[in-house]
Scaffold this motif. Sequence first.
Motif, mmCIF file in Angstrom:
data_model
loop_
_atom_site.group_PDB
_atom_site.id
_atom_site.type_symbol
_atom_site.label_atom_id
_atom_site.label_comp_id
_atom_site.label_asym_id
_atom_site.label_seq_id
_atom_site.Cartn_x
_atom_site.Cartn_y
_atom_site.Cartn_z
ATOM 1 N N VAL A 25 0.870 -1.017 0.009
ATOM 2 C CA VAL A 25 0.048 0.174 -0.255
ATOM 3 C C VAL A 25 0.847 1.265 0.148
ATOM 4 O O VAL A 25 1.580 1.503 0.846
ATOM 5 N N ILE A 26 0.769 2.080 -1.122
ATOM 6 C CA ILE A 26 1.842 3.249 -1.068
ATOM 7 C C ILE A 26 0.799 4.422 -0.849
ATOM 8 O O ILE A 26 -0.287 4.449 -1.677
ATOM 9 N N GLU A 27 0.930 5.252 0.056
ATOM 10 C CA GLU A 27 -0.047 6.329 0.476
ATOM 11 C C GLU A 27 0.016 7.322 -0.612
ATOM 12 O O GLU A 27 0.966 7.974 -0.778
ATOM 13 N N PRO A 28 -1.301 7.859 -0.978
ATOM 14 C CA PRO A 28 -1.376 8.740 -1.899
ATOM 15 C C PRO A 28 -0.893 10.091 -1.540
ATOM 16 O O PRO A 28 -0.858 11.075 -2.098
ATOM 17 N N ASP A 29 -0.958 10.449 -0.181
ATOM 18 C CA ASP A 29 -1.008 11.599 0.341
ATOM 19 C C ASP A 29 0.430 11.777 0.766
ATOM 20 O O ASP A 29 0.846 12.843 1.609
ATOM 21 N N VAL A 30 1.321 10.987 0.687
ATOM 22 C CA VAL A 30 2.803 10.932 1.265
ATOM 23 C C VAL A 30 3.761 11.169 -0.160
ATOM 24 O O VAL A 30 3.732 10.240 -1.096
ATOM 25 N N TYR A 33 7.865 8.395 2.152
ATOM 26 C CA TYR A 33 7.878 7.481 3.417
ATOM 27 C C TYR A 33 9.510 7.256 3.577
ATOM 28 O O TYR A 33 9.615 6.105 3.205
ATOM 29 N N ARG A 41 5.744 -0.438 5.508
ATOM 30 C CA ARG A 41 4.472 -0.261 4.850
ATOM 31 C C ARG A 41 3.507 -1.537 4.839
ATOM 32 O O ARG A 41 4.117 -2.710 5.030
ATOM 33 N N ARG A 47 -2.833 -7.760 3.740
ATOM 34 C CA ARG A 47 -4.341 -7.418 4.044
ATOM 35 C C ARG A 47 -5.214 -8.409 3.547
ATOM 36 O O ARG A 47 -6.101 -8.673 4.109
ATOM 37 N N ASN A 229 7.862 -5.790 7.781
ATOM 38 C CA ASN A 229 6.479 -5.089 7.264
ATOM 39 C C ASN A 229 5.366 -6.154 7.957
ATOM 40 O O ASN A 229 4.396 -6.368 7.248
ATOM 41 N N THR A 382 10.270 -1.252 -0.622
ATOM 42 C CA THR A 382 9.305 -0.092 -0.702
ATOM 43 C C THR A 382 9.420 1.163 -1.141
ATOM 44 O O THR A 382 9.183 1.967 -1.685
ATOM 45 N N GLU A 387 11.205 8.265 -5.099
ATOM 46 C CA GLU A 387 10.649 8.847 -3.820
ATOM 47 C C GLU A 387 11.631 9.402 -2.888
ATOM 48 O O GLU A 387 11.460 10.370 -2.290
#
Length: 401
Positions: A25-30, A33, A41, A47, A229, A382, A387
């Motif tokens: 899961v890669i956070e769209p608002d970050v 990281y 992550r 999940r 993780n 990750t 990034e």
Amino acid sequence: MTDFRERAVALDVADPLALWRHQFVIEPDVVAYLDGNSLGRLPLRTRERLTAFIRDEWGGRLIRGWSQGWADLPTQVGDEFGELVGAAPGQGVVGDSTTICIAKALHAAADLRPGRDELVVSADDFPTDRYIAEAVAREKSLTVRHVETTVDGTLDLEAVLGERTAVVLLSHVDYRTGTLQDLTAVTRQVHDAGAVMVWDLCHSLGVVPMDLDAAGVDLAVGCTYKYLNAGPGAPAYLYAAARHLPDLRQPLPGWWSASDLFAMADEYEPANDARRLLSGTPNVAGLLAVREGVAIAAEAGIEAARAKSTQLTSYCIDALDELVADGASLELVTPRDAARRGSQVTVRVPDARGVTADLIDGGVVPDFREPDLLRLGLAPLTTSFAELHEGLVVLQQVLRR
């Protein structure tokens, strides 16, 4: 930083582990990281696995789950760690927090050296390690000796080791600076003094190749929620060399460590294998998350993870040097020699807490250690080079302000 942007793009194109990033899961608002050395992550497959466990096993099988696989998870997942840490089956379990595991390891180690009355721990180690060392020392009537870190990041063990040393507890990677210790050489040095070696693997597990059996390590503990993780508060890994297991006594001998789990015997008889290191009913959901994290790390390959980790930290250090040349108030704390560092880069900055807050406001998540250490944790599976570059651009902007 334009040249570094181009370099980041080229490194991502050539990265053999690049596709693994898309399995998390890669956070769209970050923007970036950079705290994988604190909490990794969430893997997509974890999940899915936990969703299935809640729906089909807990929800569908209820108590029958224990007889259909849950009861064996602590030792099974412990054995699955073998590929990552070089441990033959029967020497590891997963079931308690890192703190509890360290306490168990130190108690057991001290009992292996009757007649010796000193416990060595690093003066700069993680608080849990120092706190537990002090508590065990009080209970075992031991004296704590603190080993100091030299200017080049090595540990001055010669100053504290002696015929009174019972146990030495050290971190494989320094949580503040990212300095990597030579696990084999230090273990040999401790054994030459007649003491028992206990390693804290929390900041190396999953990103640094190791061979606990070949190195002759006595006991080791590693958390699973950083580079593996497995999720916040996931249970830790506890290793005990097979040669010690017949004589190993741990301070919390619960029913889960008994030779016959369901006999409910009047007298306690410990299990013959690593299960004797367990205590109470294990966290099944946590164990399943650890299993997925270990499987991912094994599939990606620990050597490949180490290679990318070295590239990430080298790129980061080069970019930080550029910021310093541009007038930024930074001082590198992590060793420049890639062989002597883990998967993080630490710099000294004025008001590290305030800088971290400004970075988070800008979409970049690092962390800090008082009073002036800014830590950038780089997770090989990750963290992309692009990034990392974007995070360093925000850091440059924050420092200019």
